[in-house]
Enzyme design. Structure first.
Site, mmCIF file in Angstrom:
data_model
loop_
_atom_site.group_PDB
_atom_site.id
_atom_site.type_symbol
_atom_site.label_atom_id
_atom_site.label_comp_id
_atom_site.label_asym_id
_atom_site.label_seq_id
_atom_site.Cartn_x
_atom_site.Cartn_y
_atom_site.Cartn_z
ATOM 1 C CE LYS A 91 -3.701 2.378 2.820
ATOM 2 N NZ LYS A 91 -4.541 2.334 3.817
ATOM 3 C CE LYS A 93 -6.235 2.013 -0.427
ATOM 4 N NZ LYS A 93 -6.327 2.391 0.821
HETATM 5 C C1 PBG Z 1 -7.582 3.195 5.750
HETATM 6 C C2 PBG Z 1 -7.524 3.085 4.394
HETATM 7 C C3 PBG Z 1 -7.538 4.027 3.501
HETATM 8 C C4 PBG Z 1 -7.997 3.798 2.178
HETATM 9 C C5 PBG Z 1 -8.623 2.175 2.482
HETATM 10 N N1 PBG Z 1 -8.064 1.999 3.792
HETATM 11 C C6 PBG Z 1 -7.107 5.498 3.471
HETATM 12 C C7 PBG Z 1 -5.615 5.723 3.958
HETATM 13 O O1 PBG Z 1 -4.845 5.008 4.040
HETATM 14 O O2 PBG Z 1 -5.638 6.969 4.089
HETATM 15 C C8 PBG Z 1 -8.238 4.238 0.917
HETATM 16 C C9 PBG Z 1 -9.180 3.932 -0.094
HETATM 17 C C10 PBG Z 1 -9.645 4.754 -1.060
HETATM 18 O O3 PBG Z 1 -8.782 5.970 -1.201
HETATM 19 O O4 PBG Z 1 -10.630 4.714 -1.827
HETATM 20 N N2 PBG Z 1 -6.254 3.021 6.318
HETATM 21 ZN ZN ZN Z 2 -5.326 3.831 8.379
#
Ligand code: PBG
Ligand code: ZN
Length: 323
Positions: free
Chosen positions: A194, A247
């Site tokens: 991620k 992601k």
């Molecule tokens: C929480 C999380 C996030 C997303 C999914 N789980 C946001 C982040 O890490 O700030 C992002 C999903 C999206 O942008 O659609 N950790």
């Molecule tokens: Zn988070």
């Protein structure tokens, strides 16, 4: 002599026979954002078609999803109260535990995954408890809390856990916590690779999870790093994750392919909020044919190596696939 590729493109039936990649409604997981209360359904300005909903509205929404053939959802909770560690997330009567219980009771046939993180639950908006000296998330304290949160979701009846906080060792900690509590058969889908991405902007509006200071670069990955992207997913595979994830998706198709080629687990991708909103805005402006660009984009994720697509487009795509 030269190759006549076009020979196989002339007849539309042959063209279909030779299609290498297929998109199916079973590929999708649909994200839902849940708040306490009743009869609440608030559209998010930056994400047309995406809502914050109360539990009763989510239960209604599940009927629509099932009518479209979508039986898999991922839940995000928006708690009433936030504090420094994110206590609501570890509480049997927190927003997530309540939601899972109610949804599974109303829809036992819906496959419910929960996003496991603390950023929606902490008053500072970071993905775990803070280390006061480093002024960032304390990795090892957060591990214990993630295991607690996972067991709370498990007891509420969740079908799969998806930790998204990018803590080192999170899969080991959560797996051990679940196994000790007797949940040996509960799968973990890790947000294993991620990135610290600006494509999450609209999500943070809907999930009310923007960090109050700094950013997430001390735990989420640098978008420039390809080798590390593979190493992160390989490590989570070794720790016992059941499904891996890359992601965001659209700007990271190379990483999706790299992770697919370097691991043997099923791979999910998260088609994130900013990617969704870009198509929405461009479609509305008449710059692109929204439906066609959406389907081409979703197909590209599968071609790149995705087995599962987490997407806000799931309902729209399901309608088009059903035609
Ligand atoms: C929480 C999380 C996030 C997303 C999914 N789980 C946001 C982040 O890490 O700030 C992002 C999903 C999206 O942008 O659609 N950790
Ligand atoms: Zn988070």
């Amino acid at each position: 002599m030269f190759a006549r590729f076009r020979r196989k493109r002339i007849n539309p039936v042959l063209r279909d026979l030779l299609q290498e990649t297929h998109l199916r409604v079973d590929d999708f997981i649909y994200p839902l954002f849940i708040k306490s209360g009743e009869g609440i359904k608030i559209e998010v300005g930056s994400m047309p078609g995406v809502f914050q909903m109360s539990i009763d509205e989510v239960i209604k929404e599940c009927n629509d999803l099932k009518d479209l053939g979508i039986y898999s959802i991922i839940l995000f909770g928006i708690p009433d109260t936030k504090d420094s560690v994110g206590s609501d997330a570890m509480c049997e009567h927190g927003i997530m535990a309540n939601s899972v219980r109610a949804i599974k009771e109303a829809h036992p046939d819906m496959f419910v995954t929960t996003d496991l993180c603390f950023c929606e639950y902490t008053d500072h908006g970071h993905c775990g408890g803070l280390d006061p000296v480093l002024e960032t998330v304390d990795n090892d304290i957060t591990l214990g809390n993630l295991a607690k949160q996972a067991v709370i979701h498990a007891k509420a009846g969740v079908d799969m856990i998806a930790p998204s906080g990018m803590m080192d060792g999170m899969i080991t900690a959560i797996r051990n916590g679940l196994d000790e509590a007797g949940f040996v058969n509960l799968p973990i889908m890790s947000y294993s690779t991620k990135f610290s991405s600006s494509y999450y902007g609209p999500f943070r509006d809907v999930a009310e999870s923007s960090p109050s200071f700094g950013d997430r670069r001390s735990y989420q990955m640098n978008p420039a790093n390809r080798n590390e992207a593979i190493a992160e997913s390989v490590a989570d595979e070794a720790e016992g994750a059941d499904i891996l994830m890359v992601k965001p998706a659209l700007a990271y198709l190379d990483v999706i392919r790299d992770v697919k080629n370097n691991t043997t687990l099923p791979l999910a991708i998260y088609n994130v909020s900013g990617e969704y909103s870009m198509l929405k805005v461009a479609g509305k402006a008449g710059v692109i044919d929204y439906d066609k660009v959406m389907m081409e984009t979703l197909m590209a994720f599968k071609r790149a190596g995705a087995d599962i697509i987490i997407t806000y487009h799931a309902k729209e795509a399901a309608i088009l696939l059903g035609k």
